[in-house]
Design an enzyme around this catalytic site. Sequence first.
Site, PDB file in Angstrom:
ATOM      1  N   LYS A   1       0.859  -1.186   0.000  1.00 57.00           N
ATOM      2  CA  LYS A   1       0.000   0.000   0.000  1.00 57.00           C
ATOM      3  C   LYS A   1       0.892   1.233   0.000  1.00 57.00           C
ATOM      4  O   LYS A   1       1.907   1.280   0.715  1.00 57.00           O
ATOM      5  CB  LYS A   1      -0.888  -0.050   1.239  1.00 57.00           C
ATOM      6  CG  LYS A   1      -1.886   1.082   1.398  1.00 57.00           C
ATOM      7  CD  LYS A   1      -2.739   0.804   2.639  1.00 57.00           C
ATOM      8  CE  LYS A   1      -3.833   1.840   2.855  1.00 57.00           C
ATOM      9  NZ  LYS A   1      -4.713   1.481   3.985  1.00 57.00           N
TER      10      LYS A   1
ATOM     11  N   SER B   1      -9.511   1.609   2.308  1.00 52.17           N
ATOM     12  CA  SER B   1      -8.339   2.304   1.791  1.00 52.17           C
ATOM     13  C   SER B   1      -7.223   1.388   1.295  1.00 52.17           C
ATOM     14  O   SER B   1      -6.397   1.825   0.499  1.00 52.17           O
ATOM     15  CB  SER B   1      -7.793   3.273   2.837  1.00 52.17           C
ATOM     16  OG  SER B   1      -7.132   2.601   3.874  1.00 52.17           O
TER      17      SER B   1
ATOM     18  N   SER C   1      -9.468  -1.247   7.045  1.00 49.61           N
ATOM     19  CA  SER C   1      -8.984  -1.069   5.676  1.00 49.61           C
ATOM     20  C   SER C   1      -8.165  -2.220   5.124  1.00 49.61           C
ATOM     21  O   SER C   1      -7.806  -2.208   3.951  1.00 49.61           O
ATOM     22  CB  SER C   1      -8.184   0.230   5.557  1.00 49.61           C
ATOM     23  OG  SER C   1      -9.060   1.333   5.640  1.00 49.61           O
TER      24      SER C   1
END
Length: 482
Positions: free
Chosen positions: A83, A158, A182
């Site tokens: 990420k 996210s 997330s």
Amino acid sequence: MPEPREPHELSVAEAGARLRSGTLTSAELTRHTLARIAEANPVLHAFVTVTEERALKDADRADHELAAGLDRGPLHGIPYALKDIFDTRGIRTTSHSWLMAEHIPDEDAEAEARLRAGGAVLVGKLATHEFALGGPSPELPFPPARNPWHTDHFTGASSSGAGAAVAAGLVRIAIGSDTSGSVRGPACHCGTVGLKPTYGLVSRRGAFPLSYALDHIGPLGWTVRDTALATQVIAGYDPRDPGSVRRPVPDLTAGLGQGVRGLRIAYSPCWFRNDPATSPEVTAAIERVLAELARRGATVHEVEPPPYRLFNACGRVIMAAEAYAVHEADLRERPGSYGRYTYQRVAPAAGLSAADLVQAHRLRQELADAVRRTVFDRYDVWVTATGLAPAPRLDAFPVDWPPPRELTAMQTIPFNVTGHPALALPAGRSASGLPLGMQIAGRPFDEVTVLRVGSAVEEITRHPDERPAGFTVRAAAGGAGV
């Protein structure tokens, strides 16, 4: 499950065995991975940066080390992605924001450092919501990631690129962050496995903070075993993370395949069964799995913990106040540089008082104690819903935050509030073919039991046997595929 035919169909353990036997090289696996990313990413938007040059060098090094008998662990030679909130030395880390679009760190995040030391092969950085908070905003420097089961649909939260990349078979392992769900939200909507470990098991250092009290780091994987192996690599004490806990990390695969006979499972449908946002398909899918777990020897009882709304209110106040503390200077000096969703979610927290935050932290302790008394003093794991409905369409999100509740109806934040480990994994599919999810929580630092139950659920649902076909849902009309 049929014998895998393509490299991306191999589990981490299967790929690792072939790498060690010499029937597959990391260079071959990495080139295959990069080719799949190049083909799919123009549609899925899972990656914001592809690190091809570094990946090929890392793969060559892994091949030479393995050939020489140097084995760095279960991810040695295995491609993975991060990420894009994790610092990567010499590689841009944007947090999906114009404010950091050219940010190049000079140090790796601790999770990245451990992956690198373990011989894993970084192939790129993944889409997120801005600063792991905002939402699927179109005005950010990169487009929002799309759901491989149907590219018109949302990815969950996210760690959006992570969910999309794993579901589409672009990587077997992706590392995300989880402050209110997330990791588990994208796992739910994209039909993968996602683990939020116990607070303190995995260092957060070098991941852009959202909430110091609620942030967790964890992997998304295609199977429970893949996810366990990735956690094994990144877990462990970090003296530079104040939240890190000094304790040995057990063999997280130790319980896999042991079944559930004799285990006690708590189930809390009171949180979601009568919620208007809940799809009956979600409840039915979870209860089918629980019935089979009971048939296999587990004891399943319904429990009534404190109301979900208390966990949600507590967590939202803490997250908003701490996010505002992180962003206060930029909100004052450069408010127009934020995406609309991020600004609308963070700026109102300026109105929270110190008393609000103190009361939220007081309630947090009370809720954690209530969970211990009502659930974990008597049960080994706790099962509840992850998301209350299948993934919504991206075009259903309005211009202004907040969107209608049904578009973001996750029930993941309680375990950020309490810090318990929680595993999200598929429970079935909707009539339209979209994934449905459930989550399994456990006692602090008892990931072994959580993963054990997760592996039994995986045997029941057999979710690893089928990936999105062409990265779209066959039963859904009008969807665009790759």
